[in-house]
Scaffold this motif. Structure first.
Motif, PDB file in Angstrom:
ATOM      1  N   LEU A   4       0.844  -1.187   0.000  1.00 52.28           N
ATOM      2  CA  LEU A   4       0.000   0.000   0.000  1.00 52.28           C
ATOM      3  C   LEU A   4       0.880   1.238   0.000  1.00 52.28           C
ATOM      4  N   VAL A   5       0.549   2.192  -0.836  1.00 50.47           N
ATOM      5  CA  VAL A   5       1.327   3.423  -0.891  1.00 50.47           C
ATOM      6  C   VAL A   5       0.388   4.611  -0.843  1.00 50.47           C
ATOM      7  N   GLU A   6       0.552   5.415   0.203  1.00 48.20           N
ATOM      8  CA  GLU A   6      -0.275   6.607   0.372  1.00 48.20           C
ATOM      9  C   GLU A   6       0.367   7.815  -0.306  1.00 48.20           C
ATOM     10  N   SER A   7      -0.470   8.770  -0.656  1.00 48.92           N
ATOM     11  CA  SER A   7      -0.002  10.050  -1.183  1.00 48.92           C
ATOM     12  C   SER A   7      -1.063  11.096  -0.917  1.00 48.92           C
ATOM     13  N   GLY A   8      -0.689  12.337  -1.120  1.00 45.64           N
ATOM     14  CA  GLY A   8      -1.664  13.413  -0.978  1.00 45.64           C
ATOM     15  C   GLY A   8      -1.549  14.236   0.285  1.00 45.64           C
ATOM     16  N   CYS A  22      -4.511   6.038  -1.665  1.00 44.24           N
ATOM     17  CA  CYS A  22      -3.759   4.843  -1.283  1.00 44.24           C
ATOM     18  C   CYS A  22      -3.902   3.835  -2.416  1.00 44.24           C
ATOM     19  N   VAL A  23      -2.793   3.550  -3.068  1.00 44.65           N
ATOM     20  CA  VAL A  23      -2.812   2.607  -4.173  1.00 44.65           C
ATOM     21  C   VAL A  23      -2.338   1.239  -3.675  1.00 44.65           C
ATOM     22  N   CYS A  95      -2.870   4.076   5.523  1.00 44.71           N
ATOM     23  CA  CYS A  95      -3.865   3.268   4.824  1.00 44.71           C
ATOM     24  C   CYS A  95      -3.724   1.818   5.286  1.00 44.71           C
ATOM     25  N   THR A  96      -4.838   1.146   5.454  1.00 45.04           N
ATOM     26  CA  THR A  96      -4.811  -0.273   5.823  1.00 45.04           C
ATOM     27  C   THR A  96      -5.721  -1.065   4.894  1.00 45.04           C
ATOM     28  N   ALA A  97      -5.382  -2.335   4.766  1.00 44.47           N
ATOM     29  CA  ALA A  97      -6.209  -3.264   4.016  1.00 44.47           C
ATOM     30  C   ALA A  97      -6.170  -4.603   4.733  1.00 44.47           C
ATOM     31  N   GLY A 106       0.266   0.760   4.992  1.00 46.10           N
ATOM     32  CA  GLY A 106       1.154   1.569   4.186  1.00 46.10           C
ATOM     33  C   GLY A 106       2.151   2.298   5.074  1.00 46.10           C
ATOM     34  N   PRO A 107       3.143   2.957   4.476  1.00 45.62           N
ATOM     35  CA  PRO A 107       4.163   3.659   5.267  1.00 45.62           C
ATOM     36  C   PRO A 107       3.672   4.971   5.871  1.00 45.62           C
TER      37      PRO A 107
END
Length: 115
Positions: A4-8, A22-23, A95-97, A106-107
């Motif tokens: 998971l990779v967060e942005s924004g 989160c992709v 972000c979690t899944a 995610g980081p």
């Protein structure tokens, strides 16, 4: 496994808005649920919002009416639209899944709200 990779994230003035993304590295349709957590300095990590597989959403009382969680299954992306931001929203957002086997994180992405 899922990456998971967060942005924004970023710096925004109080009252402003941000959209976090989160992709995921594979289809999010296989996830039981996905969500956003945050952790402010010196505080415990807390749930901000969650969306389960059937689309039902849950929000923390502190952000209800100010944030919207959504997903785009075609893009394997989870979003968190935040508005009317407050300085107390300053935190690292994660972000979690979760699938049948484990929860993935995610980081994180830093959100800083200035007064």
């Amino acid at each position: 496994q899922v990456q998971l990779v967060e942005s924004g994230g970023g710096l925004v003035q109080a009252g402003g808005s941000l959209r976090l993304s989160c992709v995921a590295s594979r289809s999010i349709l296989s996830m039981n649920d996905m969500g956003w957590y945050r952790q402010a300095p010196g505080k415990q990590r807390e749930l901000v919002a969650k969306i389960i597989s059937d689309g039902i959403t849950t929000y923390a009382d502190s952000v209800k009416d100010r944030v919207t969680i959504s997903r785009d299954t075609a893009k394997n992306t989870l979003y968190l639209q935040m508005s009317s931001l407050k300085p107390e929203d300053t935190a690292v957002y994660y972000c979690t899944a979760r699938d049948f086997y484990q929860t993935y994180w995610g980081p994180g992405t830093q959100v800083t709200v200035s007064s």
